[in-house]
Design a protein around this motif. Structure first.
Motif, PDB file in Angstrom:
ATOM      1  N   ILE A 197       0.859  -1.194   0.000  1.00  0.00           N
ATOM      2  CA  ILE A 197       0.000   0.000   0.000  1.00  0.00           C
ATOM      3  C   ILE A 197       0.888   1.235   0.000  1.00  0.00           C
ATOM      4  O   ILE A 197       1.691   1.439   0.911  1.00  0.00           O
ATOM      5  N   ALA A 198       0.746   2.051  -1.037  1.00  0.00           N
ATOM      6  CA  ALA A 198       1.534   3.277  -1.165  1.00  0.00           C
ATOM      7  C   ALA A 198       0.618   4.399  -1.651  1.00  0.00           C
ATOM      8  O   ALA A 198       0.884   5.060  -2.654  1.00  0.00           O
ATOM      9  N   THR A 199      -0.471   4.582  -0.920  1.00  0.00           N
ATOM     10  CA  THR A 199      -1.526   5.500  -1.363  1.00  0.00           C
ATOM     11  C   THR A 199      -1.285   6.954  -0.964  1.00  0.00           C
ATOM     12  O   THR A 199      -2.060   7.830  -1.343  1.00  0.00           O
ATOM     13  N   GLY A 200      -0.245   7.224  -0.179  1.00  0.00           N
ATOM     14  CA  GLY A 200       0.128   8.600   0.105  1.00  0.00           C
ATOM     15  C   GLY A 200      -0.820   9.341   1.029  1.00  0.00           C
ATOM     16  O   GLY A 200      -1.557   8.742   1.823  1.00  0.00           O
ATOM     17  N   VAL A 201      -0.809  10.652   0.880  1.00  0.00           N
ATOM     18  CA  VAL A 201      -1.615  11.539   1.728  1.00  0.00           C
ATOM     19  C   VAL A 201      -2.287  12.594   0.852  1.00  0.00           C
ATOM     20  O   VAL A 201      -1.963  12.753  -0.318  1.00  0.00           O
ATOM     21  N   ARG A 202      -3.201  13.326   1.478  1.00  0.00           N
ATOM     22  CA  ARG A 202      -3.845  14.456   0.803  1.00  0.00           C
ATOM     23  C   ARG A 202      -3.855  15.641   1.760  1.00  0.00           C
ATOM     24  O   ARG A 202      -3.622  15.479   2.968  1.00  0.00           O
ATOM     25  N   ALA A 203      -4.122  16.811   1.216  1.00  0.00           N
ATOM     26  CA  ALA A 203      -4.131  18.022   2.035  1.00  0.00           C
ATOM     27  C   ALA A 203      -5.198  17.935   3.117  1.00  0.00           C
ATOM     28  O   ALA A 203      -6.320  17.508   2.864  1.00  0.00           O
ATOM     29  N   ARG A 204      -4.830  18.352   4.320  1.00  0.00           N
ATOM     30  CA  ARG A 204      -5.778  18.362   5.435  1.00  0.00           C
ATOM     31  C   ARG A 204      -6.558  19.670   5.418  1.00  0.00           C
ATOM     32  O   ARG A 204      -5.998  20.730   5.162  1.00  0.00           O
ATOM     33  N   ASN A 205      -7.827  19.586   5.693  1.00  0.00           N
ATOM     34  CA  ASN A 205      -8.674  20.774   5.754  1.00  0.00           C
ATOM     35  C   ASN A 205      -8.881  21.228   7.194  1.00  0.00           C
ATOM     36  O   ASN A 205      -8.672  20.454   8.136  1.00  0.00           O
ATOM     37  N   PHE A 229      -2.408   6.921  10.330  1.00  0.00           N
ATOM     38  CA  PHE A 229      -1.430   6.297   9.430  1.00  0.00           C
ATOM     39  C   PHE A 229      -1.404   4.789   9.660  1.00  0.00           C
ATOM     40  O   PHE A 229      -1.720   4.302  10.756  1.00  0.00           O
ATOM     41  N   ILE A 230      -1.006   4.036   8.645  1.00  0.00           N
ATOM     42  CA  ILE A 230      -0.950   2.579   8.749  1.00  0.00           C
ATOM     43  C   ILE A 230       0.239   2.170   9.601  1.00  0.00           C
ATOM     44  O   ILE A 230       1.366   2.611   9.385  1.00  0.00           O
ATOM     45  N   GLU A 231      -0.015   1.319  10.579  1.00  0.00           N
ATOM     46  CA  GLU A 231       1.050   0.847  11.456  1.00  0.00           C
ATOM     47  C   GLU A 231       1.847  -0.256  10.761  1.00  0.00           C
ATOM     48  O   GLU A 231       1.278  -1.172  10.162  1.00  0.00           O
ATOM     49  N   THR A 232       3.184  -0.152  10.851  1.00  0.00           N
ATOM     50  CA  THR A 232       4.066  -1.174  10.277  1.00  0.00           C
ATOM     51  C   THR A 232       5.225  -1.442  11.239  1.00  0.00           C
ATOM     52  O   THR A 232       5.472  -0.664  12.167  1.00  0.00           O
ATOM     53  N   ASN A 233       5.958  -2.521  10.967  1.00  0.00           N
ATOM     54  CA  ASN A 233       7.207  -2.746  11.690  1.00  0.00           C
ATOM     55  C   ASN A 233       8.359  -2.165  10.860  1.00  0.00           C
ATOM     56  O   ASN A 233       8.128  -1.469   9.859  1.00  0.00           O
ATOM     57  N   LYS A 234       9.590  -2.446  11.245  1.00  0.00           N
ATOM     58  CA  LYS A 234      10.743  -1.837  10.571  1.00  0.00           C
ATOM     59  C   LYS A 234      10.923  -2.323   9.129  1.00  0.00           C
ATOM     60  O   LYS A 234      11.686  -1.731   8.362  1.00  0.00           O
ATOM     61  N   TRP A 235      10.222  -3.408   8.783  1.00  0.00           N
ATOM     62  CA  TRP A 235      10.290  -3.908   7.402  1.00  0.00           C
ATOM     63  C   TRP A 235       9.043  -3.514   6.619  1.00  0.00           C
ATOM     64  O   TRP A 235       8.802  -4.024   5.546  1.00  0.00           O
ATOM     65  N   TYR A 236       8.194  -2.648   7.190  1.00  0.00           N
ATOM     66  CA  TYR A 236       6.983  -2.113   6.540  1.00  0.00           C
ATOM     67  C   TYR A 236       5.890  -3.153   6.397  1.00  0.00           C
ATOM     68  O   TYR A 236       4.979  -3.012   5.592  1.00  0.00           O
ATOM     69  N   GLU A 237       5.981  -4.214   7.228  1.00  0.00           N
ATOM     70  CA  GLU A 237       4.920  -5.213   7.283  1.00  0.00           C
ATOM     71  C   GLU A 237       3.793  -4.690   8.172  1.00  0.00           C
ATOM     72  O   GLU A 237       4.036  -4.152   9.256  1.00  0.00           O
ATOM     73  N   THR A 238       2.559  -4.831   7.713  1.00  0.00           N
ATOM     74  CA  THR A 238       1.396  -4.455   8.515  1.00  0.00           C
ATOM     75  C   THR A 238       0.961  -5.666   9.350  1.00  0.00           C
ATOM     76  O   THR A 238       1.616  -6.712   9.333  1.00  0.00           O
ATOM     77  N   HIS A 239      -0.172  -5.522  10.043  1.00  0.00           N
ATOM     78  CA  HIS A 239      -0.686  -6.639  10.822  1.00  0.00           C
ATOM     79  C   HIS A 239      -1.363  -7.696   9.944  1.00  0.00           C
ATOM     80  O   HIS A 239      -1.769  -8.751  10.440  1.00  0.00           O
ATOM     81  N   ALA A 270      -0.935 -10.412   6.979  1.00  0.00           N
ATOM     82  CA  ALA A 270       0.156 -11.189   6.384  1.00  0.00           C
ATOM     83  C   ALA A 270       0.419 -10.793   4.931  1.00  0.00           C
ATOM     84  O   ALA A 270      -0.518 -10.595   4.149  1.00  0.00           O
ATOM     85  N   ASN A 271       1.703 -10.646   4.600  1.00  0.00           N
ATOM     86  CA  ASN A 271       2.151 -10.335   3.234  1.00  0.00           C
ATOM     87  C   ASN A 271       1.548  -9.044   2.683  1.00  0.00           C
ATOM     88  O   ASN A 271       1.423  -8.880   1.465  1.00  0.00           O
ATOM     89  N   THR A 272       1.186  -8.138   3.576  1.00  0.00           N
ATOM     90  CA  THR A 272       0.659  -6.839   3.166  1.00  0.00           C
ATOM     91  C   THR A 272       1.484  -5.760   3.840  1.00  0.00           C
ATOM     92  O   THR A 272       1.701  -5.803   5.055  1.00  0.00           O
ATOM     93  N   TYR A 273       1.951  -4.796   3.053  1.00  0.00           N
ATOM     94  CA  TYR A 273       2.931  -3.820   3.515  1.00  0.00           C
ATOM     95  C   TYR A 273       2.422  -2.399   3.254  1.00  0.00           C
ATOM     96  O   TYR A 273       1.519  -2.196   2.441  1.00  0.00           O
ATOM     97  N   ALA A 274       3.023  -1.439   3.933  1.00  0.00           N
ATOM     98  CA  ALA A 274       2.703  -0.025   3.682  1.00  0.00           C
ATOM     99  C   ALA A 274       3.998   0.769   3.701  1.00  0.00           C
ATOM    100  O   ALA A 274       4.848   0.582   4.588  1.00  0.00           O
ATOM    101  N   ILE A 275       4.159   1.630   2.707  1.00  0.00           N
ATOM    102  CA  ILE A 275       5.371   2.446   2.606  1.00  0.00           C
ATOM    103  C   ILE A 275       5.001   3.892   2.292  1.00  0.00           C
ATOM    104  O   ILE A 275       3.883   4.194   1.864  1.00  0.00           O
ATOM    105  N   GLY A 276       5.939   4.777   2.501  1.00  0.00           N
ATOM    106  CA  GLY A 276       5.744   6.178   2.137  1.00  0.00           C
ATOM    107  C   GLY A 276       4.884   6.929   3.127  1.00  0.00           C
ATOM    108  O   GLY A 276       4.741   6.560   4.290  1.00  0.00           O
ATOM    109  N   ASP A 277       4.266   7.982   2.644  1.00  0.00           N
ATOM    110  CA  ASP A 277       3.513   8.889   3.505  1.00  0.00           C
ATOM    111  C   ASP A 277       2.393   8.202   4.265  1.00  0.00           C
ATOM    112  O   ASP A 277       2.109   8.537   5.419  1.00  0.00           O
TER     113      ASP A 277
END
Length: 455
Positions: A136-144, A284-294, A296-303
């Motif tokens: 998952i690398a969906t980024g961010v958007r401007a906050r209102n 924000f999506i929680e990950t460990n130091k390898w960008y693994e989420t809770h 399995a085999n699903t990761y999140a990187i970037g903003d």
């Protein structure tokens, strides 16, 4: 459709992850909901703003030409042509990302992606993808801000501010982070009456306080009005202007307003409810130091995986994540080695701890400073407002932090990044030969100042 790796989002984290996955032999796909690849950074962030700021830099220099013995008459600009230049730069780079996808045999799916559980992804309610690994690398958007309607006409977000149909005479910028300050520099250079309002006691609240104070002094001299310890109490959108009441009850009318108060992660409507993925208190999506989420085999990187929200951080995380999937034993990301750059005039750059953070952490520190008005190259350039500040651990000589303001400091910060990555010390910088005359000598001089002060 089945893949080894599927990346959701094609920003600087997403497309780098896809390319590295393909290079390592994974059958790879990338999903993008927008027309152009490259994400916010390439299309509506880093690249177009730097293009606009380059134009304003040239215009500033032309207006100063007589200082250098050059007379220029009748100089003017056309805002539509400026925007066209910026968009042409964007289109060229976006086409480059498209080419890289083709070159690396990466399948591009267009549409909104939604996780459906069991490693399935639905794309635009039509296609369904099965992927062994999902990033998952969906980024961010401007906050209102609550109570303030961003309509694209009177009240802008960053995207609106990059493509104005005409220049306003007066402009209020709410927020003084990197985005707000960069737009302040751009519009100020083009003769717009710019005002900044910041709720904290200094602008650029994440930077070293000494640098923030100096930046505020310089921006004020340039004609930018700055209200700190202040916020918006009420905002009334009229026919072609905005009436703003500040928290100190002062009322001022502006042609346009830019809301630049941070970002919000893009985690809505991507199917997280079908997974075990957890979000932080800030969303924000929680990950460990390898960008693994809770999940399995699903990761999140970037903003979307949390601050600092920087393109170069996202790209670095992408490579680490993919190489971990491929069992390549990658290194960990060292967050203290991530440089931060602001492309205002003058530029601002930093890495590591601020003076305040170093003291709070209990470090016994020594500080060295070098000023641009004593640097030969800076004087020759006519850019004498600047400072390089180096924060060093007194016992070990470790470079704890470096903070800069001045000409091209966004290029200079790389030297400190390399020193920190290599675990270099103040003595390593002392023994390095810096070319003369260069602005980079300020790195050497600031470090020497700290050493000499303590001998």
């Amino acid at each position: 459709m089945s893949y080894d790796v599927t990346v959701i989002g094609s920003g600087p984290g997403g497309y780098i992850a896809a390319i590295r996955a393909a290079q390592l032999g994974f059958k790879t796909a990338i999903i993008e909901k927008e027309d152009n690849l490259g994400g916010v950074c390439l299309n509506w962030g880093c690249i177009p703003t730097k293009s606009l700021l380059r134009v304003s830099e040239i215009y500033r220099l032309i207006k100063r030409s007589e200082e250098f013995g050059i007379k220029v008459q009748g100089v003017s600009f056309d805002i539509k042509s400026i925007i066209e230049y910026s968009r042409n730069v964007v289109n060229k780079l976006s086409s480059g990302v498209e080419y890289l996808m083709q070159k690396n045999n990466i399948t591009v799916h267009r549409g909104c992606a939604k996780l459906a559980g069991n490693h399935n992804i639905k794309v635009a309610d039509n296609d369904e993808i099965l992927s062994e690994h999902i990033i998952i690398a969906t980024g961010v958007r401007a906050r209102n801000l609550p109570g303030i309607k961003v309509d694209g006409h009177l009240v802008w977000n960053a995207q609106h501010a990059m493509i104005p149909d005409k220049l306003p005479k007066s402009l209020l910028i709410i927020g003084s982070g990197a985005i707000g300050i960069e737009f302040a520099s751009f519009y100020n250079a083009l003769n717009v009456d710019v005002t900044i309002v910041e709720i904290k006691d200094t602008i650029l609240p994440l930077e070293d306080k000494e640098i923030s104070i100096l930046a505020q002094e310089i921006f004020t001299k340039q004609g930018i009005t700055i209200h700190t310890n202040n916020s918006i109490k009420n905002l009334i959108q009229k026919k072609d202007s905005v009436e703003v009441q500040f928290s100190n009850d002062k009322i001022i009318e502006f042609d346009r307003v830019i809301v630049a108060v941070g970002v919000h992660p893009n985690t809505d409507n991507i199917g997280l409810e079908h997974t075990k993925i957890k979000l932080s208190s800030l969303g924000f999506i929680e990950t460990n130091k390898w960008y693994e989420t809770h999940e399995a085999n699903t990761y999140a990187i970037g903003d979307v995986a949390g601050p600092p929200c920087l393109a170069h951080k996202a790209s670095h995380e992408a490579v680490i994540c993919i190489e971990k999937i491929a069992n390549k034993a990658p290194h960990h990301l060292q967050r203290e080695c991530i440089p931060n750059c602001i492309y205002s005039y003058p530029q601002i750059a930093s890495i590591g701890l601020t003076e305040e953070q170093a003291k709070t952490a209990g470090h016994d520190i020594k500080i060295g400073r070098s000023y641009a008005n004593f640097n030969g190259k800076s004087i020759a350039l006519g850019e004498t407002e600047g400072l390089v500040k180096t924060i060093i651990d007194r016992k070990s000589g470790e470079i704890l932090g470096a903070h800069m303001i001045g000409a091209e400091v966004t290029e200079l910060i790389n030297s400190f990044a390399l020193v920190k990555q290599l675990e270099g010390t103040d003595l390593d910088i002392k023994s390095t030969i810096f070319p003369h005359p260069t602005v980079s000598e300020m790195i050497h001089e600031s470090t020497l100042a700290a050493i000499i002060k303590m001998t």
